[in-house]
Design an enzyme around this catalytic site. Structure first.
Site, PDB file in Angstrom:
ATOM      1  N   SER A 108       0.851  -1.202   0.000  1.00 23.04           N
ATOM      2  CA  SER A 108       0.000   0.000   0.000  1.00 23.04           C
ATOM      3  C   SER A 108       0.881   1.245   0.000  1.00 23.04           C
ATOM      4  O   SER A 108       2.018   1.208   0.495  1.00 23.04           O
ATOM      5  CB  SER A 108      -0.867   0.020   1.261  1.00 23.04           C
ATOM      6  OG  SER A 108      -1.464   1.298   1.442  1.00 23.04           O
ATOM      7  N   TYR A 145      -1.076  -0.421  10.693  1.00 21.62           N
ATOM      8  CA  TYR A 145      -1.182  -0.893   9.301  1.00 21.62           C
ATOM      9  C   TYR A 145       0.056  -0.503   8.485  1.00 21.62           C
ATOM     10  O   TYR A 145       0.647  -1.344   7.793  1.00 21.62           O
ATOM     11  CB  TYR A 145      -2.442  -0.260   8.708  1.00 21.62           C
ATOM     12  CG  TYR A 145      -2.747  -0.573   7.264  1.00 21.62           C
ATOM     13  CD1 TYR A 145      -3.266  -1.812   6.894  1.00 21.62           C
ATOM     14  CD2 TYR A 145      -2.559   0.389   6.259  1.00 21.62           C
ATOM     15  CE1 TYR A 145      -3.590  -2.084   5.562  1.00 21.62           C
ATOM     16  CE2 TYR A 145      -2.880   0.118   4.935  1.00 21.62           C
ATOM     17  CZ  TYR A 145      -3.394  -1.113   4.591  1.00 21.62           C
ATOM     18  OH  TYR A 145      -3.710  -1.378   3.276  1.00 21.62           O
TER      19      TYR A 145
HETATM   20  N1  LIG Z   1      -8.921  -0.856  -0.543  1.00 20.39           N
HETATM   21  C1  LIG Z   1      -7.890  -0.024  -0.470  1.00 20.39           C
HETATM   22  O1  LIG Z   1      -8.063   1.210  -0.537  1.00 20.39           O
HETATM   23  C2  LIG Z   1      -6.502  -0.572  -0.344  1.00 20.39           C
HETATM   24  C3  LIG Z   1      -5.427   0.330  -0.502  1.00 20.39           C
HETATM   25  C4  LIG Z   1      -4.137  -0.135  -0.388  1.00 20.39           C
HETATM   26  C5  LIG Z   1      -3.899  -1.482  -0.142  1.00 20.39           C
HETATM   27  N2  LIG Z   1      -4.948  -2.330   0.014  1.00 20.39           N
HETATM   28  C6  LIG Z   1      -4.644  -3.730   0.289  1.00 20.39           C
HETATM   29  O2  LIG Z   1      -5.332  -4.545  -0.636  1.00 20.39           O
HETATM   30  C7  LIG Z   1      -5.526  -5.839  -0.070  1.00 20.39           C
HETATM   31  C8  LIG Z   1      -6.962  -6.279  -0.298  1.00 20.39           C
HETATM   32  O3  LIG Z   1      -7.815  -5.433   0.450  1.00 20.39           O
HETATM   33  P1  LIG Z   1      -9.269  -4.995  -0.021  1.00 20.39           P
HETATM   34  O4  LIG Z   1      -9.276  -3.518  -0.067  1.00 20.39           O
HETATM   35  O5  LIG Z   1      -9.680  -5.781  -1.208  1.00 20.39           O
HETATM   36  O6  LIG Z   1     -10.125  -5.355   1.285  1.00 20.39           O
HETATM   37  P2  LIG Z   1     -11.027  -6.618   1.684  1.00 20.39           P
HETATM   38  O7  LIG Z   1     -12.176  -6.734   0.755  1.00 20.39           O
HETATM   39  O8  LIG Z   1     -11.286  -6.439   3.130  1.00 20.39           O
HETATM   40  O9  LIG Z   1     -10.068  -7.853   1.418  1.00 20.39           O
HETATM   41  C9  LIG Z   1      -9.217  -8.406   2.379  1.00 20.39           C
HETATM   42  C10 LIG Z   1      -9.276  -9.905   2.204  1.00 20.39           C
HETATM   43  O10 LIG Z   1      -8.274 -10.498   3.013  1.00 20.39           O
HETATM   44  C11 LIG Z   1      -8.813 -11.663   3.613  1.00 20.39           C
HETATM   45  N3  LIG Z   1      -8.146 -11.901   4.884  1.00 20.39           N
HETATM   46  C12 LIG Z   1      -8.059 -11.055   5.941  1.00 20.39           C
HETATM   47  N4  LIG Z   1      -7.408 -11.649   6.945  1.00 20.39           N
HETATM   48  C13 LIG Z   1      -7.063 -12.891   6.511  1.00 20.39           C
HETATM   49  C14 LIG Z   1      -6.390 -13.987   7.094  1.00 20.39           C
HETATM   50  N5  LIG Z   1      -5.895 -13.933   8.350  1.00 20.39           N
HETATM   51  N6  LIG Z   1      -6.227 -15.109   6.361  1.00 20.39           N
HETATM   52  C15 LIG Z   1      -6.720 -15.188   5.109  1.00 20.39           C
HETATM   53  N7  LIG Z   1      -7.369 -14.194   4.501  1.00 20.39           N
HETATM   54  C16 LIG Z   1      -7.542 -13.057   5.199  1.00 20.39           C
HETATM   55  C17 LIG Z   1     -10.303 -11.369   3.813  1.00 20.39           C
HETATM   56  O11 LIG Z   1     -11.069 -12.580   3.764  1.00 20.39           O
HETATM   57  P3  LIG Z   1     -11.556 -13.352   5.103  1.00 20.39           P
HETATM   58  O12 LIG Z   1     -12.112 -12.306   6.003  1.00 20.39           O
HETATM   59  O13 LIG Z   1     -12.543 -14.328   4.585  1.00 20.39           O
HETATM   60  O14 LIG Z   1     -10.342 -14.026   5.654  1.00 20.39           O
HETATM   61  C18 LIG Z   1     -10.605 -10.492   2.603  1.00 20.39           C
HETATM   62  O15 LIG Z   1     -11.127 -11.251   1.536  1.00 20.39           O
HETATM   63  C19 LIG Z   1      -5.127  -5.718   1.409  1.00 20.39           C
HETATM   64  O16 LIG Z   1      -3.834  -6.236   1.599  1.00 20.39           O
HETATM   65  C20 LIG Z   1      -5.125  -4.212   1.643  1.00 20.39           C
HETATM   66  O17 LIG Z   1      -4.254  -3.835   2.692  1.00 20.39           O
HETATM   67  C21 LIG Z   1      -6.251  -1.909  -0.086  1.00 20.39           C
END
Ligand SMILES: NC(=O)c1ccc[n+]([C@@H]2O[C@H](COP(=O)([O-])OP(=O)(O)OC[C@H]3O[C@@H](n4cnc5c(N)ncnc54)[C@H](OP(=O)(O)O)[C@@H]3O)[C@@H](O)[C@H]2O)c1
Length: 252
Positions: free
Chosen positions: A139, A152
């Site tokens: 990120s 984070y």
């Molecule tokens: N959205 C943004 O603005 C943004 C910006 C920068 C970076 N990111 C990064 O992008 C990635 C995806 O995030 P997202 O925005 O798509 O959010 P999200 O929809 O909340 O996705 C996160 C996913 O990670 C899984 N997860 C969480 N803890 C886990 C664990 N212990 N073991 C296995 N799976 C786990 C969750 O599934 P379960 O709950 O079923 O485990 C969920 O499907 C993350 O690394 C986030 O930090 C997002």
């Protein structure tokens, strides 16, 4: 005539957000995709939306043995992995009155060690084949310290450093590594955010940018571009300018 074999990917956090959208895109492009996450029903929903070529492998990324066994199972059931996208992550804002070491440990276990576990799980096979592509979703919060991201941000900074460090050795062995540094993207993770989210990107556009970056095997994949380039500029500022500028933008 030779038939083109489907390429095979493993995506963690494939039950929602960026992981789910990338899974659907890869499946549409003819890939076979294994998806992992803790909630089996979320993974089944991704498989249902794809209507073929997506296979659920529930696990917790912080469980190293489960990650190793799952990587081996995917290779024996679907075939040799070409791509692993280590995307699973969590993010909680930290204020001084809820600052607990447990929160920091949980972020490290999932966001940082979860990725390290994924690399461990695929590395031996990738090295044997002198092939494979590892994509780490970090990120822009890893570029520099920003308000309320004390739990984070350091995990994402660690991931960027990890990718830079490993690239020297992996490249020599024919293994690709990329680090994806998104700005704000509309996903379940950001849905409840009450903070300003400049340049908030639509999930579809973000997924297209991520897919293009993976196909081009770029080392760093960024989106939305203008916002990330601005933050790269902030990264170069001396502290005397950095703190007042970030205060002005965030109101903190
Ligand atoms: N959205 C943004 O603005 C943004 C910006 C920068 C970076 N990111 C990064 O992008 C990635 C995806 O995030 P997202 O925005 O798509 O959010 P999200 O929809 O909340 O996705 C996160 C996913 O990670 C899984 N997860 C969480 N803890 C886990 C664990 N212990 N073991 C296995 N799976 C786990 C969750 O599934 P379960 O709950 O079923 O485990 C969920 O499907 C993350 O690394 C986030 O930090 C997002």
């Amino acid at each position: 005539m030779q038939t083109k074999l489907a390429r095979i990917a493993w995506i963690t956090g494939g039950g929602s957000g960026i992981g789910q959208a990338l899974t659907l895109k890869l499946a549409r492009e003819g890939w076979k995709v294994a998806v992992s996450g803790r909630r089996p029903e979320a993974l089944q929903e991704t498989a249902r939306l794809a209507a073929g070529n997506v296979y659920a492998y529930p696990l917790d990324v912080s469980d190293l043995e489960a990650m190793r066994q799952t990587a081996a199972r995917i290779e024996s059931e679907l075939g040799p992995l070409d791509l692993v996208v280590l995307n699973a992550g969590m993010g909680q804002f930290v204020k001084l009155d809820n600052l607990r070491a447990e929160t920091f440990a949980a972020h490290m276990r999932v966001n940082y060690l979860g990725v390290v576990n994924g690399i461990d799980a695929v590395l031996a096979a990738f090295r044997r084949r002198h092939a494979g592509h590892i994509v780490i979703v970090a990120s822009v919060a890893g570029y520099r310290g920003v308000p309320r991201a004390a739990a984070y941000g350091p995990t994402k900074a660690a991931l960027i450093n990890l990718a830079e460090s490993l690239r020297f050795d992996l490249e020599r062995e024919g293994i690709r590594i990329s680090v994806c540094n998104p700005g704000f993207v509309e996903t379940p993770m950001t849905a409840g955010n009450r903070v300003p989210m400049p340049f908030l990107m639509n999930l579809q556009a973000a997924t297209e940018a991520l897919y293009r970056g993976i196909m081009k095997q770029k080392f760093e994949i960024i989106f939305p571009r203008r916002f990330v380039l601005l933050l790269k500029l902030f990264r170069c500022l001396p502290y005397a300018l950095y703190f007042p500028v970030i205060r002005k933008f965030t109101g903190r």
